[in-house]
Design a protein around this motif. Structure first.
Motif, PDB file in Angstrom:
ATOM      1  N   LEU A  22      17.117 121.732  56.739  1.00 27.72           N
ATOM      2  CA  LEU A  22      16.523 122.739  55.548  1.00 27.72           C
ATOM      3  C   LEU A  22      15.319 122.776  55.980  1.00 27.72           C
ATOM      4  CD1 LEU A  22      18.367 122.108  52.369  1.00 27.72           C
ATOM      5  CD2 LEU A  22      18.499 124.117  53.804  1.00 27.72           C
ATOM      6  N   CYS A  23      14.536 121.710  56.611  1.00 26.49           N
ATOM      7  CA  CYS A  23      13.164 121.882  56.742  1.00 26.49           C
ATOM      8  C   CYS A  23      12.579 122.863  57.508  1.00 26.49           C
ATOM      9  CB  CYS A  23      12.388 120.281  56.936  1.00 26.49           C
ATOM     10  SG  CYS A  23      10.497 120.256  57.478  1.00 26.49           S
ATOM     11  N   ASP A  24      11.556 123.573  57.034  1.00 29.57           N
ATOM     12  CA  ASP A  24      11.275 124.706  57.745  1.00 29.57           C
ATOM     13  C   ASP A  24      10.096 124.311  58.806  1.00 29.57           C
ATOM     14  OD1 ASP A  24       8.752 124.825  56.329  1.00 29.57           O
ATOM     15  OD2 ASP A  24       9.543 126.265  55.002  1.00 29.57           O
ATOM     16  N   GLY A  25       9.471 123.164  58.828  1.00 32.82           N
ATOM     17  CA  GLY A  25       8.437 122.570  59.402  1.00 32.82           C
ATOM     18  C   GLY A  25       7.083 123.170  58.973  1.00 32.82           C
ATOM     19  N   CYS A  26       6.738 123.549  57.771  1.00 29.49           N
ATOM     20  CA  CYS A  26       5.356 123.900  57.539  1.00 29.49           C
ATOM     21  C   CYS A  26       4.565 123.040  57.296  1.00 29.49           C
ATOM     22  CB  CYS A  26       5.411 124.886  56.065  1.00 29.49           C
ATOM     23  SG  CYS A  26       5.835 123.633  54.627  1.00 29.49           S
ATOM     24  N   HIS A 105      12.426 131.935  57.251  1.00 29.48           N
ATOM     25  CA  HIS A 105      12.976 130.410  57.459  1.00 29.48           C
ATOM     26  C   HIS A 105      13.822 130.549  58.772  1.00 29.48           C
ATOM     27  CE1 HIS A 105      15.006 126.741  57.119  1.00 29.48           C
ATOM     28  NE2 HIS A 105      14.010 126.566  56.106  1.00 29.48           N
ATOM     29  N   TYR A 106      13.733 129.690  59.701  1.00 30.06           N
ATOM     30  CA  TYR A 106      14.404 129.745  60.907  1.00 30.06           C
ATOM     31  C   TYR A 106      15.872 129.683  61.149  1.00 30.06           C
ATOM     32  CZ  TYR A 106      15.725 124.815  60.950  1.00 30.06           C
ATOM     33  OH  TYR A 106      16.537 123.534  60.913  1.00 30.06           O
ATOM     34  N   LEU A 107      16.412 129.151  59.892  1.00 27.86           N
ATOM     35  CA  LEU A 107      17.863 129.153  59.559  1.00 27.86           C
ATOM     36  C   LEU A 107      18.302 130.413  59.367  1.00 27.86           C
ATOM     37  CD1 LEU A 107      18.442 125.902  57.587  1.00 27.86           C
ATOM     38  CD2 LEU A 107      19.067 126.325  59.998  1.00 27.86           C
ATOM     39  N   VAL A 108      17.522 131.225  58.600  1.00 27.37           N
ATOM     40  CA  VAL A 108      17.740 132.789  58.639  1.00 27.37           C
ATOM     41  C   VAL A 108      17.534 133.653  59.678  1.00 27.37           C
ATOM     42  CG1 VAL A 108      17.201 134.764  56.935  1.00 27.37           C
ATOM     43  CG2 VAL A 108      17.497 132.478  56.024  1.00 27.37           C
ATOM     44  N   CYS A 109      16.352 133.515  60.212  1.00 24.89           N
ATOM     45  CA  CYS A 109      15.838 134.318  61.330  1.00 24.89           C
ATOM     46  C   CYS A 109      16.016 133.950  62.601  1.00 24.89           C
ATOM     47  CB  CYS A 109      14.395 134.606  61.185  1.00 24.89           C
ATOM     48  SG  CYS A 109      13.293 133.444  61.559  1.00 24.89           S
ATOM     49  N   GLY A 110      16.256 132.575  62.685  1.00 20.89           N
ATOM     50  CA  GLY A 110      16.562 132.173  64.139  1.00 20.89           C
ATOM     51  C   GLY A 110      15.328 131.772  64.938  1.00 20.89           C
ATOM     52  N   ASP A 111      13.917 131.891  64.541  1.00 18.96           N
ATOM     53  CA  ASP A 111      12.878 131.681  64.953  1.00 18.96           C
ATOM     54  C   ASP A 111      12.065 130.629  64.251  1.00 18.96           C
ATOM     55  OD1 ASP A 111      10.409 131.867  66.478  1.00 18.96           O
ATOM     56  OD2 ASP A 111       9.993 133.959  65.689  1.00 18.96           O
ATOM     57  N   ARG A 112      12.015 129.619  65.027  1.00 10.93           N
ATOM     58  CA  ARG A 112      11.143 128.220  64.513  1.00 10.93           C
ATOM     59  C   ARG A 112       9.877 128.708  64.347  1.00 10.93           C
ATOM     60  NH1 ARG A 112      12.989 123.605  62.442  1.00 10.93           N
ATOM     61  NH2 ARG A 112      14.747 122.971  63.323  1.00 10.93           N
ATOM     62  N   GLU A 113       9.263 129.725  65.192  1.00  8.60           N
ATOM     63  CA  GLU A 113       7.815 130.011  64.744  1.00  8.60           C
ATOM     64  C   GLU A 113       7.452 131.100  63.699  1.00  8.60           C
ATOM     65  OE1 GLU A 113       5.446 128.463  66.721  1.00  8.60           O
ATOM     66  OE2 GLU A 113       6.943 127.393  67.467  1.00  8.60           O
ATOM     67  N   ALA A 114       8.476 131.450  63.248  1.00 11.81           N
ATOM     68  CA  ALA A 114       8.193 132.486  62.023  1.00 11.81           C
ATOM     69  C   ALA A 114       7.469 132.032  60.861  1.00 11.81           C
ATOM     70  CB  ALA A 114       9.651 133.023  61.503  1.00 11.81           C
ATOM     71  N   VAL A 115       7.722 130.730  60.702  1.00  8.08           N
ATOM     72  CA  VAL A 115       7.159 129.897  59.562  1.00  8.08           C
ATOM     73  C   VAL A 115       5.333 130.185  59.698  1.00  8.08           C
ATOM     74  CG1 VAL A 115       7.232 127.638  60.410  1.00  8.08           C
ATOM     75  CG2 VAL A 115       6.912 127.833  57.972  1.00  8.08           C
ATOM     76  N   HIS A 116       4.929 129.993  60.977  1.00  8.31           N
ATOM     77  CA  HIS A 116       3.722 129.923  61.436  1.00  8.31           C
ATOM     78  C   HIS A 116       3.243 131.459  61.202  1.00  8.31           C
ATOM     79  CE1 HIS A 116       4.176 126.062  62.718  1.00  8.31           C
ATOM     80  NE2 HIS A 116       5.103 126.247  63.749  1.00  8.31           N
ATOM     81  N   ARG A 117       3.900 132.345  61.668  1.00  8.05           N
ATOM     82  CA  ARG A 117       3.461 133.894  61.595  1.00  8.05           C
ATOM     83  C   ARG A 117       3.473 134.277  60.211  1.00  8.05           C
ATOM     84  NH1 ARG A 117       6.585 134.008  65.818  1.00  8.05           N
ATOM     85  NH2 ARG A 117       8.601 135.005  64.730  1.00  8.05           N
ATOM     86  N   ALA A 118       4.355 133.903  59.282  1.00  6.96           N
ATOM     87  CA  ALA A 118       4.427 134.120  57.916  1.00  6.96           C
ATOM     88  C   ALA A 118       3.084 133.491  56.970  1.00  6.96           C
ATOM     89  CB  ALA A 118       5.753 133.651  57.243  1.00  6.96           C
TER      90      ALA A 118
END
Length: 172
Positions: A22-26, A105-118
């Motif tokens: 669940l952790c998004d890595g923010c 969130h990467y679980l929703v979009c499949g992209d671990r870098e999305a948290v940074h871009r958001a």
């Protein structure tokens, strides 16, 4: 009928691997907080735990973090919904409140870098406690509260200036 993804299920139904996923890595939970002794209000800082990699917002020794940082808090089913300082975007908090994960969130979009871009991640926006100095100098005040404190115009605790040998030579 297809089964719901684990991140949409109640937290109590998750196994250890699902919980950790669940952790998004923010990295926001790894920032130091300061409590006002008079009011009990908690203020965030831009100072990260010594184990947080400030460039990636990931713990540099997650499996052994409790040995290196005795007061490192482990989120649990009980604490996930009861810690007011957890960011509103935290997947643990959201799921504890029966809310969906954000689209980034990467679980929703499949992209671990999305948290940074958001713009949710602290990567590149914090300083390690090793280099920070007094926490009081790094408090991030809630919007509109700045006038209650002496903050010079244009200063923002998120603006981190790294000094190096070039700066020292220039000042000499």
């Amino acid at each position: 009928m297809t089964a719901r993804p684990f991140w949409e299920r109640p937290l109590a139904s998750l196994d250890k691997a699902q919980w950790e996923a669940l952790c998004d890595g923010c990295g926001q939970c790894c920032l130091h907080k300061v409590e006002d002794a008079d009011s009990g209000d908690i203020y965030h800082t831009n100072v990260a735990c010594k184990l947080l990699d400030t460039k990636t917002a990931l713990c540099s020794d997650y499996p052994h973090r409790k040995r290196a940082v005795a007061d490192c808090l482990t989120l649990t089913l009980r604490t996930a919904g009861s810690l007011p300082w957890l960011p509103e975007t935290c997947a643990y908090r959201l799921r504890a409140e029966d809310q969906p994960l954000p689209a980034w969130h990467y679980l929703v979009c499949g992209d671990r870098e999305a948290v940074h871009r958001a713009g949710v991640s602290v990567a590149g926006r914090v300083v390690s406690e090793i280099d920070a100095g007094p926490l009081e100098q790094h408090i991030i005040l809630p919007e509109g509260m700045e006038q209650e404190f002496e903050i010079e115009d244009g200063q923002n605790p998120w603006d981190i200036v790294e000094t190096g040998a070039d700066d020292e030579e220039r000042d000499a």
